[in-house]
Design a protein around this motif. Sequence first.
Motif, PDB file in Angstrom:
ATOM      1  N   ASP A  94       0.834  -1.193   0.000  1.00 12.49           N
ATOM      2  CA  ASP A  94       0.000   0.000   0.000  1.00 12.49           C
ATOM      3  C   ASP A  94       0.873   1.249   0.000  1.00 12.49           C
ATOM      4  O   ASP A  94       0.580   2.234  -0.693  1.00 12.49           O
ATOM      5  N   ALA A  95       1.944   1.215   0.800  1.00 14.63           N
ATOM      6  CA  ALA A  95       2.852   2.361   0.865  1.00 14.63           C
ATOM      7  C   ALA A  95       3.492   2.616  -0.497  1.00 14.63           C
ATOM      8  O   ALA A  95       3.643   3.774  -0.916  1.00 14.63           O
ATOM      9  N   LEU A  96       3.855   1.545  -1.198  1.00 11.20           N
ATOM     10  CA  LEU A  96       4.403   1.701  -2.538  1.00 11.20           C
ATOM     11  C   LEU A  96       3.389   2.335  -3.472  1.00 11.20           C
ATOM     12  O   LEU A  96       3.714   3.237  -4.258  1.00 11.20           O
ATOM     13  N   GLN A  97       2.148   1.873  -3.396  1.00  8.92           N
ATOM     14  CA  GLN A  97       1.112   2.390  -4.278  1.00  8.92           C
ATOM     15  C   GLN A  97       0.860   3.875  -4.018  1.00  8.92           C
ATOM     16  O   GLN A  97       0.671   4.659  -4.944  1.00  8.92           O
ATOM     17  N   ARG A  98       0.904   4.273  -2.757  1.00  6.62           N
ATOM     18  CA  ARG A  98       0.680   5.686  -2.424  1.00  6.62           C
ATOM     19  C   ARG A  98       1.874   6.540  -2.837  1.00  6.62           C
ATOM     20  O   ARG A  98       1.708   7.697  -3.227  1.00  6.62           O
ATOM     21  N   ARG A  99       3.074   5.960  -2.766  1.00  9.31           N
ATOM     22  CA  ARG A  99       4.250   6.672  -3.272  1.00  9.31           C
ATOM     23  C   ARG A  99       4.131   6.889  -4.772  1.00  9.31           C
ATOM     24  O   ARG A  99       4.422   7.974  -5.286  1.00  9.31           O
ATOM     25  N   ILE A 100       3.701   5.860  -5.488  1.00  9.65           N
ATOM     26  CA  ILE A 100       3.505   5.973  -6.932  1.00  9.65           C
ATOM     27  C   ILE A 100       2.524   7.087  -7.248  1.00  9.65           C
ATOM     28  O   ILE A 100       2.755   7.921  -8.132  1.00  9.65           O
ATOM     29  N   LEU A 101       1.420   7.109  -6.526  1.00 10.78           N
ATOM     30  CA  LEU A 101       0.402   8.133  -6.759  1.00 10.78           C
ATOM     31  C   LEU A 101       0.985   9.531  -6.587  1.00 10.78           C
ATOM     32  O   LEU A 101       0.830  10.395  -7.465  1.00 10.78           O
ATOM     33  N   GLN A 102       1.647   9.771  -5.464  1.00 11.33           N
ATOM     34  CA  GLN A 102       2.168  11.108  -5.192  1.00 11.33           C
ATOM     35  C   GLN A 102       3.279  11.508  -6.163  1.00 11.33           C
ATOM     36  O   GLN A 102       3.397  12.688  -6.517  1.00 11.33           O
ATOM     37  N   ASN A 103       4.060  10.559  -6.605  1.00  7.40           N
ATOM     38  CA  ASN A 103       5.157  10.870  -7.521  1.00  7.40           C
ATOM     39  C   ASN A 103       4.701  11.156  -8.943  1.00  7.40           C
ATOM     40  O   ASN A 103       5.499  11.680  -9.746  1.00  7.40           O
ATOM     41  N   HIS A 104       3.446  10.838  -9.251  1.00  7.08           N
ATOM     42  CA  HIS A 104       2.993  10.986 -10.638  1.00  7.08           C
ATOM     43  C   HIS A 104       1.699  11.797 -10.761  1.00  7.08           C
ATOM     44  O   HIS A 104       1.003  11.696 -11.779  1.00  7.08           O
ATOM     45  N   MET A 105       1.402  12.621  -9.758  1.00  7.54           N
ATOM     46  CA  MET A 105       0.191  13.443  -9.821  1.00  7.54           C
ATOM     47  C   MET A 105       0.199  14.402 -11.003  1.00  7.54           C
ATOM     48  O   MET A 105      -0.859  14.766 -11.528  1.00  7.54           O
ATOM     49  N   ASP A 106       1.396  14.792 -11.446  1.00  5.39           N
ATOM     50  CA  ASP A 106       1.475  15.710 -12.583  1.00  5.39           C
ATOM     51  C   ASP A 106       0.929  15.082 -13.861  1.00  5.39           C
ATOM     52  O   ASP A 106       0.541  15.790 -14.798  1.00  5.39           O
TER      53      ASP A 106
ATOM     54  N   ALA B 263      -8.236  22.634   3.984  1.00  9.10           N
ATOM     55  CA  ALA B 263      -8.314  21.238   3.532  1.00  9.10           C
ATOM     56  C   ALA B 263      -7.146  20.902   2.616  1.00  9.10           C
ATOM     57  O   ALA B 263      -6.546  19.819   2.726  1.00  9.10           O
ATOM     58  N   ARG B 264      -6.806  21.819   1.723  1.00 10.95           N
ATOM     59  CA  ARG B 264      -5.681  21.571   0.817  1.00 10.95           C
ATOM     60  C   ARG B 264      -4.365  21.482   1.583  1.00 10.95           C
ATOM     61  O   ARG B 264      -3.496  20.666   1.249  1.00 10.95           O
ATOM     62  N   MET B 265      -4.219  22.302   2.615  1.00 10.39           N
ATOM     63  CA  MET B 265      -3.010  22.247   3.437  1.00 10.39           C
ATOM     64  C   MET B 265      -2.947  20.942   4.221  1.00 10.39           C
ATOM     65  O   MET B 265      -1.878  20.333   4.351  1.00 10.39           O
ATOM     66  N   LEU B 266      -4.085  20.496   4.738  1.00 11.24           N
ATOM     67  CA  LEU B 266      -4.130  19.221   5.456  1.00 11.24           C
ATOM     68  C   LEU B 266      -3.761  18.064   4.538  1.00 11.24           C
ATOM     69  O   LEU B 266      -2.987  17.175   4.908  1.00 11.24           O
ATOM     70  N   LEU B 267      -4.319  18.073   3.338  1.00 14.00           N
ATOM     71  CA  LEU B 267      -4.030  17.001   2.397  1.00 14.00           C
ATOM     72  C   LEU B 267      -2.556  16.982   2.009  1.00 14.00           C
ATOM     73  O   LEU B 267      -1.938  15.914   1.923  1.00 14.00           O
ATOM     74  N   ALA B 268      -1.987  18.156   1.779  1.00 15.24           N
ATOM     75  CA  ALA B 268      -0.563  18.227   1.441  1.00 15.24           C
ATOM     76  C   ALA B 268       0.279  17.669   2.580  1.00 15.24           C
ATOM     77  O   ALA B 268       1.267  16.960   2.355  1.00 15.24           O
ATOM     78  N   LEU B 269      -0.116  17.985   3.798  1.00 19.53           N
ATOM     79  CA  LEU B 269       0.594  17.482   4.980  1.00 19.53           C
ATOM     80  C   LEU B 269       0.513  15.967   5.070  1.00 19.53           C
ATOM     81  O   LEU B 269       1.519  15.281   5.260  1.00 19.53           O
ATOM     82  N   VAL B 270      -0.688  15.441   4.901  1.00 17.75           N
ATOM     83  CA  VAL B 270      -0.923  14.011   5.099  1.00 17.75           C
ATOM     84  C   VAL B 270      -0.282  13.170   4.000  1.00 17.75           C
ATOM     85  O   VAL B 270       0.417  12.194   4.273  1.00 17.75           O
ATOM     86  N   VAL B 271      -0.509  13.529   2.744  1.00 16.63           N
ATOM     87  CA  VAL B 271      -0.038  12.671   1.650  1.00 16.63           C
ATOM     88  C   VAL B 271       1.436  12.855   1.350  1.00 16.63           C
ATOM     89  O   VAL B 271       2.065  11.978   0.740  1.00 16.63           O
ATOM     90  N   GLY B 272       2.015  13.977   1.796  1.00 13.59           N
ATOM     91  CA  GLY B 272       3.428  14.194   1.528  1.00 13.59           C
ATOM     92  C   GLY B 272       4.332  13.151   2.158  1.00 13.59           C
ATOM     93  O   GLY B 272       5.465  12.937   1.712  1.00 13.59           O
ATOM     94  N   VAL B 273       3.836  12.491   3.192  1.00 10.76           N
ATOM     95  CA  VAL B 273       4.612  11.450   3.882  1.00 10.76           C
ATOM     96  C   VAL B 273       5.065  10.355   2.926  1.00 10.76           C
ATOM     97  O   VAL B 273       6.173   9.811   3.059  1.00 10.76           O
ATOM     98  N   TRP B 274       4.212  10.034   1.960  1.00 10.96           N
ATOM     99  CA  TRP B 274       4.502   8.881   1.102  1.00 10.96           C
ATOM    100  C   TRP B 274       5.679   9.116   0.168  1.00 10.96           C
ATOM    101  O   TRP B 274       6.219   8.163  -0.406  1.00 10.96           O
ATOM    102  N   ARG B 275       6.111  10.348   0.024  1.00  5.57           N
ATOM    103  CA  ARG B 275       7.284  10.613  -0.810  1.00  5.57           C
ATOM    104  C   ARG B 275       8.577  10.169  -0.131  1.00  5.57           C
ATOM    105  O   ARG B 275       9.555   9.862  -0.822  1.00  5.57           O
ATOM    106  N   TRP B 276       8.583  10.169   1.204  1.00  8.28           N
ATOM    107  CA  TRP B 276       9.823   9.820   1.907  1.00  8.28           C
ATOM    108  C   TRP B 276       9.713   8.601   2.812  1.00  8.28           C
ATOM    109  O   TRP B 276      10.745   8.020   3.180  1.00  8.28           O
ATOM    110  N   TYR B 277       8.507   8.201   3.179  1.00 11.16           N
ATOM    111  CA  TYR B 277       8.369   7.050   4.074  1.00 11.16           C
ATOM    112  C   TYR B 277       8.849   5.771   3.405  1.00 11.16           C
ATOM    113  O   TYR B 277       8.559   5.509   2.241  1.00 11.16           O
ATOM    114  N   ARG B 278       9.573   4.967   4.187  1.00 12.41           N
ATOM    115  CA  ARG B 278       9.993   3.638   3.734  1.00 12.41           C
ATOM    116  C   ARG B 278       9.746   2.640   4.870  1.00 12.41           C
ATOM    117  O   ARG B 278      10.121   2.918   6.023  1.00 12.41           O
ATOM    118  N   PRO B 279       9.110   1.502   4.589  1.00  9.92           N
ATOM    119  CA  PRO B 279       8.952   0.476   5.626  1.00  9.92           C
ATOM    120  C   PRO B 279      10.314   0.093   6.197  1.00  9.92           C
ATOM    121  O   PRO B 279      11.284  -0.090   5.459  1.00  9.92           O
TER     122      PRO B 279
END
Length: 215
Positions: free
Chosen positions: A106-118, A169-185
């Motif tokens: 799941d963490a990988l999938q969320r990293r993929i999402l955040q890395n390719h939102m553009d 809400a946009r600031m909260l979302l940026a805060l929450v989802v930004g974790v997946w760019r650097w988090y590693r199990p």
Amino acid sequence: MSTADNAQRTESPRSKRAVIISTAIDRFGEEGFEHTKWATIADDVGIGQTALYHYFESKVHCLLTIMRLELSNSVERFQAATASAPDSAAALTAAVASAYEASPRDALQRRILQNHMDLLATPRPSKKEEEERLLCRSLVQEIEHNWTGLVQKGIDEGVFRVDDALLTARMLLALVVGVWRWYRPGGEMTLEQITDVMADAAARLVDSADVRVAS
């Protein structure tokens, strides 16, 4: 339940779609989308490269599908977490906590999402890719709408001391989802620790001392 598990429940026993998705998540998440060859995924799944086109017309189509599935899962997690919350403070706590309920894949999938939102910003040349892109954009809007509604409820209740629900809400979302760019199990912080830190950060952002993860 994982995305692959959800997909498996709705496809025939002979379908390779769920396996392809799971394999692509592993490859895209660990090695990067650009560095993953379409043929490598076929080899991992144990099918010929041409057979991949029975399920996805391109590597980008597969990527957009992975993104759309994760966005859909995000909507479902938010709704399930906040549905029974007694007030907006509890709902925000639950929403933040639900965002970090994740297996390593799941963490990988969320990293993929955040890395390719553009990828969602520009129309795609093929019909199937464009269909997935538009579905993704619609889900992004739904997620933003849901979080905005939560913040507005808190404002109306006098719990959140902010003025602009959409911006918050946009600031909260940026805060929450930004974790997946650097988090590693297995990294320096566990998801449980991240949840605590982010719940406190969310509380400060809405200026509400009542928003905390229950111990």
